[in-house]
Enzyme design. Structure first.
Site, mmCIF file in Angstrom:
data_model
loop_
_atom_site.group_PDB
_atom_site.id
_atom_site.type_symbol
_atom_site.label_atom_id
_atom_site.label_comp_id
_atom_site.label_asym_id
_atom_site.label_seq_id
_atom_site.Cartn_x
_atom_site.Cartn_y
_atom_site.Cartn_z
ATOM 1 N N GLU A 255 0.487 -1.189 0.130
ATOM 2 C CA GLU A 255 -0.247 -0.092 0.213
ATOM 3 C C GLU A 255 1.062 1.337 0.468
ATOM 4 O O GLU A 255 1.560 1.614 1.024
ATOM 5 C CB GLU A 255 -1.468 0.045 1.617
ATOM 6 C CG GLU A 255 -2.113 1.367 1.045
ATOM 7 C CD GLU A 255 -2.986 0.955 2.664
ATOM 8 O OE1 GLU A 255 -1.969 2.411 2.863
ATOM 9 O OE2 GLU A 255 -3.386 0.272 2.705
ATOM 10 N N CYS A 289 -2.734 7.969 4.334
ATOM 11 C CA CYS A 289 -2.417 7.879 2.798
ATOM 12 C C CYS A 289 -3.460 7.708 2.392
ATOM 13 O O CYS A 289 -3.523 8.156 0.921
ATOM 14 C CB CYS A 289 -1.594 6.216 2.605
ATOM 15 S SG CYS A 289 -1.855 4.645 4.126
#
Length: 518
Positions: A255, A289
């Protein structure tokens, strides 16, 4: 007086550092973003330390995998309870090392518990052998089996140092793998206190090993020995991880970065939309994020929204201490401050307007920065398309759906998005057109991430692979097909020649289509 250290901090540090595999004699200073003070010296693991950790983990893996699935699940359930029982210590450590608010740290504890409970309840179904359709009905029987990959290397970041240090390997442990973890060197205690709880729950010490050090130095040692790499971090580093894993032909899951948009329709309750936008943009001081960095609002309600949004952001309480009561914490270090300032100054030099914020809050803490809202940001500004990872959001307008979708998708990233609208059908229609891995309707990011049964990950340059759901455990396994043939061969028989067998097979396939066999 503001509290900037946990109670009994020295004793806690001494006990936890004993879990680090290290013989190098080298150390790194660890600083608290709350006051900038050095809090301890972190021992660095050498390449031989990493090698030994993998050897021990590999030796322990067969024994760990030989335990019944229920035995491994029982340990994870005990860990679930220990995490909740020790929440205050975990919250103290997270604030001390990361500078986040206590509320944001609590989100991590809840996520760990959700992950443990989910995989404890679903692993049996995900991992059990599955009957698959064979080549020909009745005569071919096929089963799919899943075997642990071996030793999983987990490289985790500093921004969510509790949950990302362990939640990604909980399903790996349940599936029968062992783990070598390399947490970020800025937040090592968050990982170590959780590993300490794993040991107390019953995980053997060689099943989870911890190595420490600078990511650029120690990370490659981990990647070069792991059977699978789980990485969370920047897109730039993710490319290097993928290249190294690819050279070894080992699987990886990553990720990476995001430049996430929150779409606001003209039909919204403005107070609700302001609240979603504020939480989306400034959770974890913007160091998230999947957080909101771009707000894209319908032009008809722009003025009224901006008025309410400015007031709400200006009223946020920023803190730099251990305890409850703050809307936003500090950034973790000077580098994040510098990136934030550079993006703001660049945008302003190109015509952007600072609606609120835009400055350091030195009176709060060394790395405290005011939550910042920009408007009139031109497309050539760095902040428009590059991840900031700080408390800055830019506000844009839209009028047509075509322009809206084009703007949101016009970025190399594709991690997450949010949509606020009372029209559920409209929101769903827009959602499926967005090139992102997760879309939250009437929420910024929390709904999709907390839906542990659904896969979570990025498109484009925001990552490969998925965490959560069945994907999140099966990726740590090797799939094996066992097929058994009975009654007839898959070659010419019954005195057929090759041509006769071809005619027979063709007719059989046509019949299977008519009978709708898969």
């Amino acid at each position: 007086m503001a509290q900037t250290r946990p109670a009994d901090a020295d004793a806690l540090v001494s006990r936890l550092l004993a879990h680090v595999e290290t013989t190098s004699g080298r150390t790194l200073p660890v600083f608290s973003p709350l006051d900038g003070a050095e809090i301890f010296a972190l021992p660095i693991s050498s390449e031989s330390d990493v090698e030994r950790s993998f050897e021990l983990a590999r030796q322990a893996q067969a024994c760990w995998a030989s335990q019944s699935l229920n035995q491994r699940i029982a340990i994870v359930e005990r860990f679930h309870d220990l995490v909740l029982d020790n929440a205050e210590t975990l919250l103290d450590v997270a604030q001390w090392e990361n500078g986040k608010t206590r509320t944001n740290a609590m989100d991590e504890i809840l996520d760990i518990a959700l992950t443990c409970r989910y995989y404890a309840r679903t692993a049996g179904k995900s991992l059990k052998p599955k009957r698959r359709r064979g080549a020909f009905p009745v005569v071919t029987v096929a089963y799919e089996h899943h075997h642990p990959l071996g030793v999983i290397g987990v490289i985790s970041p500093w921004n969510y140092p509790l949950t990302l240090s362990v939640s990604d390997f909980i399903p790996a442990l349940i599936a029968g793998n062992t783990v070598v973890a390399k947490p970020d060197a800025q937040t090592p205690l968050c990982a170590l206190v959780l590993v300490d709880l794993l040991y107390k729950a019953g995980v053997p010490r060689d099943v989870v090993k911890v190595v420490m050090g600078d990511g650029a130095e120690v990370g490659p040692f981990v990647i070069s020995r792991a059977d699978f790499v789980m990485f969370t971090g920047s897109t730039r580093v993710g490319r290097e991880v993928a290249r190294s894993a690819g050279e070894r032909l080992i699987p990886s899951s990553m990720e990476l970065g995001g430049k996430n948009s929150l779409i606001i329709n003209r039909d919204v309750d403005l107070d609700y939309a302001v609240d979603v936008a504020k939480r989306g943009a400034f959770a974890n001081s913007g160091q998230l994020c999947i957080g909101t960095e771009r707000i894209v609002i319908h032009a008809e309600i722009y003025r009224e929204f901006m008025h309410k949004f400015r007031l709400a952001v200006a009223d946020m309480k920023v803190g730099s201490e251990i305890g409850w009561g703050f809307d936003m914490g500090t950034l973790i270090n000077e580098k994040q401050i510098s990136t934030t300032e550079r993006h703001i100054f660049d945008a302003v030099s190109k015509g952007a307007v600072i609606e609120v914020g835009g400055e350091r809050l030195s009176e709060v803490g060394p790395f405290a920065f005011a939550p910042t809202v920009l408007s009139n940001v031109p497309p050539e500004a760095e902040v428009c398309g590059t991840e900031t990872f700080g408390p800055v959001c830019s506000v844009y307008t839209w009028r047509t759906e075509e322009d809206l979708v084009e703007f949101v998708n016009n970025t190399e990233y594709g991690l997450s998005a949010g949509i606020v609208s009372r029209n559920t059908k409209w929101a769903n229609d827009i959602a499926v057109q967005l090139h992102v891995g997760a879309v939250n309707i009437n929420e910024a990011f929390g709904s999709a991430y907390a839906s542990i049964d659904a896969p979570m990950g990025g498109m484009k340059q925001s990552g490969v692979g998925r965490r959560h759901g069945e994907h999140g455990i099966l990726k740590y396994t090797e799939s094996q097909t066992i097929a058994r043939q009975r009654w007839m061969k898959l070659t010419p028989q019954w005195r057929m020649d090759d041509r006769g067998w071809a005619r027979f097979a063709t007719r059989a396939l046509r019949l299977m289509k008519v009978l709708r066999f898969k």
